[in-house]
Design a protein around this motif. Structure first.
Motif, mmCIF file in Angstrom:
data_model
loop_
_atom_site.group_PDB
_atom_site.id
_atom_site.type_symbol
_atom_site.label_atom_id
_atom_site.label_comp_id
_atom_site.label_asym_id
_atom_site.label_seq_id
_atom_site.Cartn_x
_atom_site.Cartn_y
_atom_site.Cartn_z
ATOM 1 N N ILE A 5 73.861 36.970 29.711
ATOM 2 C CA ILE A 5 74.732 37.991 30.291
ATOM 3 C C ILE A 5 76.145 37.810 29.746
ATOM 4 O O ILE A 5 76.690 36.701 29.754
ATOM 5 C CB ILE A 5 74.728 37.888 31.832
ATOM 6 C CG1 ILE A 5 73.322 38.158 32.354
ATOM 7 C CG2 ILE A 5 75.737 38.843 32.453
ATOM 8 C CD1 ILE A 5 73.151 37.861 33.822
ATOM 9 N N THR A 6 76.728 38.910 29.264
ATOM 10 C CA THR A 6 78.091 38.868 28.747
ATOM 11 C C THR A 6 79.035 39.543 29.737
ATOM 12 O O THR A 6 78.603 40.077 30.765
ATOM 13 C CB THR A 6 78.173 39.573 27.382
ATOM 14 O OG1 THR A 6 77.847 40.961 27.565
ATOM 15 C CG2 THR A 6 77.194 38.941 26.386
ATOM 16 N N LEU A 42 76.786 34.052 30.343
ATOM 17 C CA LEU A 42 76.079 33.430 31.463
ATOM 18 C C LEU A 42 74.617 33.322 31.063
ATOM 19 O O LEU A 42 73.908 34.328 30.975
ATOM 20 C CB LEU A 42 76.228 34.267 32.736
ATOM 21 C CG LEU A 42 75.602 33.675 34.010
ATOM 22 C CD1 LEU A 42 76.340 32.405 34.434
ATOM 23 C CD2 LEU A 42 75.623 34.696 35.153
ATOM 24 N N PHE A 43 74.171 32.098 30.780
ATOM 25 C CA PHE A 43 72.773 31.858 30.439
ATOM 26 C C PHE A 43 71.981 31.788 31.738
ATOM 27 O O PHE A 43 72.303 31.010 32.632
ATOM 28 C CB PHE A 43 72.627 30.554 29.657
ATOM 29 C CG PHE A 43 71.210 30.201 29.313
ATOM 30 C CD1 PHE A 43 70.647 30.624 28.117
ATOM 31 C CD2 PHE A 43 70.427 29.457 30.190
ATOM 32 C CE1 PHE A 43 69.328 30.310 27.801
ATOM 33 C CE2 PHE A 43 69.103 29.129 29.885
ATOM 34 C CZ PHE A 43 68.552 29.570 28.682
ATOM 35 N N ALA A 53 71.511 29.382 36.491
ATOM 36 C CA ALA A 53 72.461 30.069 35.619
ATOM 37 C C ALA A 53 73.543 29.097 35.184
ATOM 38 O O ALA A 53 73.986 28.252 35.968
ATOM 39 C CB ALA A 53 73.076 31.272 36.331
ATOM 40 N N LEU A 54 73.997 29.228 33.935
ATOM 41 C CA LEU A 54 75.002 28.329 33.393
ATOM 42 C C LEU A 54 76.058 29.134 32.634
ATOM 43 O O LEU A 54 75.774 29.703 31.586
ATOM 44 C CB LEU A 54 74.338 27.308 32.456
ATOM 45 C CG LEU A 54 75.244 26.316 31.732
ATOM 46 C CD1 LEU A 54 76.031 25.469 32.723
ATOM 47 C CD2 LEU A 54 74.416 25.428 30.801
ATOM 48 N N PRO A 55 77.296 29.198 33.152
ATOM 49 C CA PRO A 55 78.365 29.916 32.446
ATOM 50 C C PRO A 55 78.954 29.055 31.330
ATOM 51 O O PRO A 55 79.190 27.855 31.522
ATOM 52 C CB PRO A 55 79.404 30.178 33.551
ATOM 53 C CG PRO A 55 79.187 29.094 34.541
ATOM 54 C CD PRO A 55 77.740 28.695 34.462
ATOM 55 N N LEU A 56 79.188 29.680 30.190
ATOM 56 C CA LEU A 56 79.662 28.952 29.009
ATOM 57 C C LEU A 56 80.614 29.828 28.194
ATOM 58 O O LEU A 56 80.702 31.038 28.407
ATOM 59 C CB LEU A 56 78.477 28.541 28.136
ATOM 60 C CG LEU A 56 77.475 27.551 28.758
ATOM 61 C CD1 LEU A 56 76.142 27.624 28.031
ATOM 62 C CD2 LEU A 56 78.031 26.140 28.743
#
Length: 352
Positions: A5-6, A42-43, A53-56
């Motif tokens: 997710i962008t 957001l993976f 979920a993991l924001p990067l």
């Protein structure tokens, strides 16, 4: 199933964060829009009704066809609709497999993420390896009575607070643009005085956008001596945790330490808002330095702060480090090492 997710998928990002059992404002869509150091993603890995979920931040590695993944200023790490201690091993293993496949296909060489001291994210991340103990942070327990809290204050800390009461200092919460501008100037002055790195400087619009958001509870609290603003803090209130995001004092008033008075006042506000903890953070670089000691004057509740430093492709990682003249086995506390702006010369570290 996995998805990436962008920022263009605002509603999806917000929904995954809001539906997580534990999260902080650092995970939010709005906070990621304020970061200019990479492309926020957001993976998300899902199985049935469960997700992780993991924001990067995706960042291009200059003069190469590769990229790496970092995190925003603050404590992020993975989030989920269930506590990490309650997740099945199979779900965590499948997340790992999916994420490693993503790293390989997207040519991401390394991952850096600051883990949240209040959440047991390490239970998932330790499956990859690369969990690094950085140091300790300090928090005030707001679930105990205020007078019990104050008994934990260092004697000198409490004396400064009492002097502030005697001097008639007052606090005000504000979103006024003129007040934000004054605090911006005080904060910037502070960072210049301590010769902070670029990482700790923000433009004025950052302050305005942060304080005016409606995605999470963000407040600017100012200390007044008469009608003069002498100190302030931007705080956030999320899932029972107050974060002391930015704090600054007018240089002329540093010897009076109004930030101690402000910290006590915010702890009172936090109780009114139903918060459980007031997280003061750690020392500079999370070392037990004078800043850490200042914060430890309020509480004996120390939390372990960990970061995730993962190398996905060791061969490429080492070649990237080698091209800037640093030994991959060097003990410089920096990750990824190929982005380090320091090189060792005769056992010293020089900036280039």
């Amino acid at each position: 199933m996995r998805k990436l997710i962008t920022l263009s998928h605002k509603e999806q990002w917000i929904a995954y964060v809001k539906n997580s059992v534990e999260y902080d404002f650092y995970h939010t869509w709005h906070y990621h829009t304020l970061d200019q150091s990479g492309d926020p993603v957001l993976f998300v890995y899902e199985e049935g009704n469960n997700y992780i979920a993991l924001p990067l931040l995706k960042r291009k590695i200059s003069d190469s066809s590769f990229s790496d993944l970092g995190s925003v200023y603050g404590y992020t790490g993975p989030i989920s609709n269930r506590k990490f201690e309650d997740l099945e091993e199979s779900l965590m293993d499948n997340f790992k497999s999916s994420f490693l496949d993503f790293l390989d296909k997207e040519h991401n060489i390394s991952v850096f993420s600051r883990l949240h001291p209040f959440f047991n994210q390490y239970l998932l991340i330790e499956k990859f390896g690369g969990v690094y103990k950085n140091g300790k942070t300090v928090a005030i327990d707001l679930t105990i009575p205020l007078e019990q809290q104050r008994k934990k204050y260092r004697k000198s800390t409490y004396q400064y607070i009492k002097k502030a009461w005697h001097n008639g200092y007052s606090v005000k919460e504000t979103k006024d643009l003129e007040d934000i501008s004054v605090f911006f100037d005080i904060y910037t002055e502070n960072m210049r005085r301590i010769e902070a790195g670029d990482y700790y400087f923000f433009n004025k619009q950052y302050f305005i956008d942060l304080i005016s958001t409606d995605e999470f509870d963000c407040r600017l609290i100012l200390v007044y001596a008469g009608d003069k603003i002498i100190c302030g803090s931007i705080i956030t209130c999320t899932c029972g945790i107050i974060e002391a995001h930015l704090v600054a004092t007018l240089t002329k008033y540093l010897h009076k330490s109004p930030a101690k008075f402000l910290t006590d006042e915010i702890s009172i506000l936090g109780r009114k808002l139903g918060m459980k903890y007031y997280h003061l953070g750690g020392g500079l670089g999370f070392k037990e330095d004078t800043l850490f000691n200042w914060k430890a004057g309020f509480s004996d509740l120390f939390l372990e702060y960990k970061s995730w430093r993962y190398v996905a492709n060791e061969r490429i990682y080492n070649s990237l480090v080698d091209r800037i003249g640093i030994d991959p086995n060097n003990k410089i506390d920096y990750f990824p090492l190929y982005r380090c702006h320091f090189v060792p010369v005769n056992n010293t570290v020089l900036q280039y």
